[in-house]
Every structure is written in structure tokens, then in C-alpha cells.
Enzyme design. Structure first.
Site, PDB file in Angstrom:
ATOM      1  N   ASP A 241      45.386  48.272  40.180  1.00  0.00           N
ATOM      2  CA  ASP A 241      45.133  46.882  40.556  1.00  0.00           C
ATOM      3  C   ASP A 241      46.049  45.958  39.760  1.00  0.00           C
ATOM      4  OD1 ASP A 241      43.938  44.592  41.645  1.00  0.00           O
ATOM      5  OD2 ASP A 241      42.559  44.462  39.959  1.00  0.00           O
TER       6      ASP A 241
ATOM      7  N   LYS B 224      35.152  47.311  41.997  1.00  0.00           N
ATOM      8  CA  LYS B 224      36.427  47.724  41.414  1.00  0.00           C
ATOM      9  C   LYS B 224      36.308  49.182  40.999  1.00  0.00           C
ATOM     10  CE  LYS B 224      40.144  45.961  38.523  1.00  0.00           C
ATOM     11  NZ  LYS B 224      40.613  44.847  37.682  1.00  0.00           N
TER      12      LYS B 224
ATOM     13  N   HIS C  63      40.011  40.018  49.479  1.00  0.00           N
ATOM     14  CA  HIS C  63      41.057  39.536  48.589  1.00  0.00           C
ATOM     15  C   HIS C  63      42.283  40.377  48.884  1.00  0.00           C
ATOM     16  CE1 HIS C  63      38.631  37.433  45.141  1.00  0.00           C
ATOM     17  NE2 HIS C  63      38.562  36.796  46.288  1.00  0.00           N
TER      18      HIS C  63
ATOM     19  N   ASP D 176      38.678  43.911  47.729  1.00  0.00           N
ATOM     20  CA  ASP D 176      40.004  43.586  47.209  1.00  0.00           C
ATOM     21  C   ASP D 176      40.846  44.833  47.413  1.00  0.00           C
ATOM     22  OD1 ASP D 176      42.215  43.566  45.286  1.00  0.00           O
ATOM     23  OD2 ASP D 176      41.282  41.782  44.415  1.00  0.00           O
TER      24      ASP D 176
ATOM     25  N   TRP E 245      32.339  38.848  40.651  1.00  0.00           N
ATOM     26  CA  TRP E 245      33.036  40.021  40.125  1.00  0.00           C
ATOM     27  C   TRP E 245      32.994  39.984  38.610  1.00  0.00           C
ATOM     28  CZ3 TRP E 245      37.117  40.293  36.691  1.00  0.00           C
ATOM     29  CH2 TRP E 245      37.569  41.581  36.420  1.00  0.00           C
TER      30      TRP E 245
ATOM     31  N   ASP F 227      47.972  43.435  40.992  1.00  0.00           N
ATOM     32  CA  ASP F 227      48.048  42.067  41.512  1.00  0.00           C
ATOM     33  C   ASP F 227      49.475  41.562  41.651  1.00  0.00           C
ATOM     34  OD1 ASP F 227      45.290  41.196  42.001  1.00  0.00           O
ATOM     35  OD2 ASP F 227      45.005  41.578  39.876  1.00  0.00           O
TER      36      ASP F 227
ATOM     37  N   GLU G 200      31.840  41.883  44.754  1.00  0.00           N
ATOM     38  CA  GLU G 200      33.141  42.551  44.745  1.00  0.00           C
ATOM     39  C   GLU G 200      33.112  43.763  43.819  1.00  0.00           C
ATOM     40  OE1 GLU G 200      37.860  41.647  43.722  1.00  0.00           O
ATOM     41  OE2 GLU G 200      36.340  40.101  43.378  1.00  0.00           O
TER      42      GLU G 200
ATOM     43  N   HIS H 244      41.474  47.314  44.606  1.00  0.00           N
ATOM     44  CA  HIS H 244      40.350  47.855  43.847  1.00  0.00           C
ATOM     45  C   HIS H 244      39.883  49.221  44.334  1.00  0.00           C
ATOM     46  CE1 HIS H 244      38.910  43.772  41.989  1.00  0.00           C
ATOM     47  NE2 HIS H 244      40.193  44.030  41.775  1.00  0.00           N
TER      48      HIS H 244
ATOM     49  N   ASP I 159      44.858  36.979  46.204  1.00  0.00           N
ATOM     50  CA  ASP I 159      44.491  37.189  44.803  1.00  0.00           C
ATOM     51  C   ASP I 159      45.579  37.997  44.113  1.00  0.00           C
ATOM     52  OD1 ASP I 159      43.335  37.521  42.355  1.00  0.00           O
ATOM     53  OD2 ASP I 159      41.690  38.802  43.031  1.00  0.00           O
TER      54      ASP I 159
END
Length: 416
Positions: A292, A224, A284, A257, A181, A294, A222, A260, A323
Site C-alpha cells: 500500500d 487493510k 479509495h 482501498d 480506518w 499510495d 475500511e 489494501h 487516496d
């Protein structure tokens, strides 16, 4: 209600709680090391800012500053959480000794020997990530840079990570998922969208030309939707990452993810869509709030739905990793809450009468399908969760937070 009573209630629904517990014990979840130190790593100046689309917020005391501190924090999390775990490392967590240092394009397996020792002693596998951020060679692009010296540096970094991933898999006897990524992109409207993507594709091609055993090393691509400083254009978009994986199924897999994507998209629906074409995928699991961000994973609707699809589609086909990173609360607690919640969501999914639900749908009996799905929401899940924790030798809910508070008072509060 006792576990035996809960077991009987689930049996009426056609669910074997003992089988669900045993199945969950064999599903590995990869625990990300970067929650413990705010994604700082050990290969750059501790005071250097995070760059390349990475940001943490908060300054809660107790951040791990050394490999030893990070390992100690991880150890506590492992003792507080049930289930089968792996460790997930970024390349920036290389451990150098005796004054040695190597830049990211020169990293070697020996720089991760202490992590192998850590994993071996605890029976863990290990996943790995090249670190394409927080480095002077981000210009700010990496694998898509028009500067060939910059791009060569990051290609060589990726190749070094392939070699390290092969080493981790061979030493620990478990496949290593290696995720590619980058935060490459532009803050405002670009004048050329194709060029960066062609360079990015060529860079990944070169990285994956490094020899590896695809049964042991699982490179991932990955995507995004956007990031900090790249709001207008992301090189590794969803379409790019998925297309690359689709055209290179013999050497890589896609990684999603769930932070994302656009807020109205859900990864739970994408899991069976991808598994209709790919033998396996990687995830993830995080918690996005508007973007995003997290946040710590909760036992919320989408996490439960993601885990339902993992179970229904065949858990062995999905490589699961956490993640997230929150520097505003106790980091050990953040790790523990997120990992326990993902385990809860997996157990909840395993306690569904999935064969019956499928039969009702295939038989157009949507009335009974809705009734059963709603009644399952009040099934005695908590008692089964407590039994799972007991069998794994970890505290049930309500029994672990005091340990973290004591650890904060005795250990974390003493860190500068």
C-alpha cells in the site's frame, strides 16, 4: 483525427460518445486534501512525525503549510481537471482561529466552517475521515486499545466526526461519506487476536450510535492487509471490515482501498461481488507498488478495469475517492495527473458497448467477445477525451503542465 470522426467510429461500435460525455459529467470523484501537505494537517506540531501506519517519502519543495496555501493549490487542481468533484477532508485539517485549539475528541462543526465556505463557492460536496493516527493518544492502538481511557478518547473522536459529517452534508446539500480506518495492529505475532477485534467492534458500535441521517451521512468501514509497524496482525482486516458492514447494512457501507489487499488480488473483481449484496459501496483509488504505497494513480490496466466495473454495475452505487500522497514530485502535478487519469478511466469505461459485451458473454460467443474487446483498445479514445476536456473548460493533454510549472516558479518555490 477530429472528434467528429472519432464519434462516427464509436457509433459503428454502438457507442454514443455524446451520451458518455454527459454521463461522466454527473459522476462525482472525491479529491483528497492530504496530497497537498503530505498528510500533515493543521491540528498538531508541523514538525511532528507521521505515525500510526502513515508515511510519506520525499521532500519536494512547495508543501502547503497553511489552510490558505492548501486551498490555493486545490483551486489550481480543480481548474485543470474536468468532471464533477467533491473534496475529501481528514479531521486533522480542522481550522482554528484566534488562538483556539480543540483536541480531536472535542472537534466541532465550526472548525470546518472555512472548508464549507470553500466548497460552497466552488459547488463541491465534501467527504470526511476521522484521523486515527499521528496523535499522542495512539498507544499505538486506538479503537482496539485495552486502555479504556485511550479507547474512550477515540470513540469520542469518531462521534464528533459523525456530527461534523452531518453538518457538511446539510450545509452542502450532498451526502458525506465518512470513512473509519485505523492502523491498529501489531508488529509481531500477537498473543490475543480476538480481544482487539471485539474492542474494535464495540468501539465502532458506539461511534455509530451517534444520531445521523443515513441518507446524508455514509459511514464506511475500511480494511487493510497490513501496514508499517503492524506487519503481523491488523485488527481491521478485510474479513472484519466486510463482516461488520454486512451485519450493519442499515447504518454503514464497506469501503475498499485497492492498495489494501494482497498484490495478486484485484479490487475490480470485488466491486460486483460486493454490489451483489450491498446497495452501495465506497472506493479509495490509489496505485500500490508491492504494498500500500499510495503512488499517483495512472491510466493503467487495473484503474481502467475498476472503472469498467463501476460503470457496468451502476456508477450511482459507488462512492469514488482518490487516496495517494507523493512528496517526491510536484504535489499539484501529482493531484492533477491522478484525477485526470481516473476521469480518463471512467470515460474509457463509458465508451464500451457494455450491453453487447454482456450479450456476447451470455450467448457463449467468447470468440467475438475477445475480438471486440481487443479492437476497442485502438478505438480513438483520445479525441473523445479532448472533447470532454473542451466541454468542461479545462486544458486537454499537453496543455496544462506549463500552468503547473509557472505556479511552481511563482508560488510553490517561495514557500520555506
Amino acid at each position: 483525427m477530429s472528434y467528429q470522426e472519432a464519434k462516427a467510429k464509436y457509433a459503428v461500435l454502438g457507442v454514443d460518445t455524446g451520451a458518455a460525455i454527459e454521463r461522466l459529467k454527473s459522476i462525482p470523484v472525491s479529491l483528497h486534501c492530504w496530497q497537498g501537505d503530505d498528510v500533515r494537517g493543521f491540528d498538531t506540531d508541523p514538525g511532528a512525525p507521521l505515525t500510526g501506519g502513515i508515511q510519506t517519502t520525499g521532500n519536494y519543495p512547495g508543501r502547503a503549510r497553511t489552510p490558505e496555501e492548501l486551498m490555493a493549490d486545490l483551486d489550481l487542481v480543480l481548474k485543470l481537471c474536468p468532471g464533477m468533484k467533491k473534496l475529501n477532508l481528514h479531521a486533522s485539517y480542522a481550522i482554528f482561529e484566534d488562538g483556539e485549539w480543540a483536541d480531536r475528541d472535542r472537534l466541532e462543526p465550526k472548525h470546518f466552517q472555512k472548508w464549507v465556505d470553500f466548497c460552497e463557492e466552488r459547488g463541491l460536496g465534501c467527504d470526511f475521515n476521522p484521523t486515527f493516527f499521528s496523535h499522542p493518544k495512539c498507544d499505538p492502538l486506538t479503537l482496539s486499545s485495552p486502555n479504556e481511557d485511550t479507547r474512550r478518547f477515540w470513540i469520542d473522536h469518531g462521534k464528533a466526526c459523525i456530527r461534523i459529517s452531518q453538518y457538511l452534508a446539510e450545509e452542502l446539500g450532498q451526502p458525506c461519506v465518512m470513512n473509519i480506518w485505523t492502523g491498529d495492529g501489531f508488529k509481531d505475532i500477537p498473543g490475543d487476536r480476538m480481544g482487539p477485534r471485539e474492542r474494535y467492534r464495540d468501539s465502532i458500535d458506539q461511534i455509530l450510535s451517534e444520531p445521523y441521517d443515513f441518507k446524508l451521512v455514509k459511514p464506511c468501514i475500511e480494511s487493510k492487509v497490513f501496514g508499517i509497524g503492524v506487519e503481523a496482525y491488523t485488527v481491521g482486516s478485510a474479513e472484519f471490515a466486510l463482516s461488520y458492514a454486512a451485519f450493519n447494512k442499515d447504518k454503514c457501507i464497506p469501503l475498499m482501498d485497492n492498495g489494501h489487499y494482497h498484490p495478486t488480488e484485484v479490487v475490480s473483481d470485488k466491486i460486483p461481488a460486493l454490489l451483489a449484496f450491498f446497495p452501495e459501496i465506497a472506493l479509495h483509488v490509489t496505485r500500490p507498488i508491492r504494498w500500500d504505497s499510495d503512488h499517483v494513480v495512472l491510466f493503467d490496466d487495473e484503474t481502467r478495469e475498476i472503472c469498467r466495473e463501476i460503470v457496468r454495475c451502476g456508477a450511482q452505487r459507488v462512492n469514488i475517492a482518490l487516496d495517494y500522497f507523493d512528496a517526491s514530485i510536484n504535489r499539484v502535478s501529482a493531484w492533477t495527473v491522478g484525477l485526470r487519469n481516473l476521469q480518463k478511466a471512467l470515460l474509457s469505461a463509458l465508451l464500451q458497448p457494455n450491453a453487447e459485451l454482456k450479450a456476447l458473454q451470455d450467448g457463449d460467443n467468447f470468440t467475438k467477445l475477445m475480438v471486440l474487446q481487443e479492437e476497442l483498445k485502438t478505438a480513438p479514445f483520445g479525441e473523445v477525451w479532448d472533447e470532454y476536456c473542451r466541454q468542461c473548460g479545462v486544458p486537454a493533454d499537453g496543455g496544462w503542465f506549463g500552468t503547473v510549472q509557472t505556479y511552481e516558479a511563482d508560488v510553490l518555490s517561495r514557500r520555506g
